[in-house]
Design a protein around this motif. Structure first.
Motif, PDB file in Angstrom:
ATOM      1  N   GLU A 107      42.308  46.298  34.433  1.00  0.00           N
ATOM      2  CA  GLU A 107      41.829  45.169  33.644  1.00  0.00           C
ATOM      3  C   GLU A 107      40.382  44.777  33.980  1.00  0.00           C
ATOM      4  O   GLU A 107      40.120  43.686  34.494  1.00  0.00           O
ATOM      5  CB  GLU A 107      42.751  43.961  33.830  1.00  0.00           C
ATOM      6  CG  GLU A 107      44.167  44.222  33.375  1.00  0.00           C
ATOM      7  CD  GLU A 107      45.086  43.033  33.571  1.00  0.00           C
ATOM      8  OE1 GLU A 107      44.660  41.998  34.121  1.00  0.00           O
ATOM      9  OE2 GLU A 107      46.246  43.145  33.173  1.00  0.00           O
ATOM     10  N   LYS A 159      36.646  43.369  33.851  1.00  0.00           N
ATOM     11  CA  LYS A 159      36.105  42.156  33.239  1.00  0.00           C
ATOM     12  C   LYS A 159      34.706  42.376  32.656  1.00  0.00           C
ATOM     13  O   LYS A 159      34.202  41.531  31.939  1.00  0.00           O
ATOM     14  CB  LYS A 159      36.029  41.028  34.272  1.00  0.00           C
ATOM     15  CG  LYS A 159      37.351  40.722  34.943  1.00  0.00           C
ATOM     16  CD  LYS A 159      38.353  40.144  33.978  1.00  0.00           C
ATOM     17  CE  LYS A 159      39.606  39.710  34.702  1.00  0.00           C
ATOM     18  NZ  LYS A 159      40.808  40.381  34.312  1.00  0.00           N
ATOM     19  N   SER A 160      34.074  43.506  32.970  1.00  0.00           N
ATOM     20  CA  SER A 160      32.731  43.795  32.455  1.00  0.00           C
ATOM     21  C   SER A 160      32.620  45.281  32.156  1.00  0.00           C
ATOM     22  O   SER A 160      33.439  46.087  32.605  1.00  0.00           O
ATOM     23  CB  SER A 160      31.670  43.398  33.479  1.00  0.00           C
ATOM     24  OG  SER A 160      31.726  44.259  34.599  1.00  0.00           O
TER      25      SER A 160
END
Length: 57
Positions: free
Chosen positions: A20, A22-23
Motif C-alpha cells: 500500500e 502512499k507516494s
C-alpha cells in the motif's frame, strides 16, 4: 498511481498492492525491490506475455 500499478507484472503488482504505497516514489522503490527478488527467468507483461530474461549470475 493506479495507472502505474496497472502496467506491472502480476507478481510485482501483488507485492506493491500488499505494501500500500502512499507516494509514487514509494511505489517505485517497492516495485524495484520486488523485481530484484524475483528469481524466475521469465517475467509476465501486463498483457500476459512472457519475456525471457538472462539468468542472474
Amino acid at each position: 498511481m493506479d495507472q502505474a500499478v496497472y502496467g506491472l507484472g502480476k507478481r510485482i503488482k501483488s507485492h506493491v498492492l500488499m505494501k500500500e504505497p502512499k507516494s509514487m516514489n514509494e511505489l517505485i522503490n517497492i516495485a524495484k525491490m520486488a523485481e530484484s527478488t524475483d528469481s524466475g527467468d521469465q517475467r509476465g507483461t501486463s498483457q500476459g506475455h512472457q519475456i525471457k530474461t538472462p539468468n542472474k549470475l
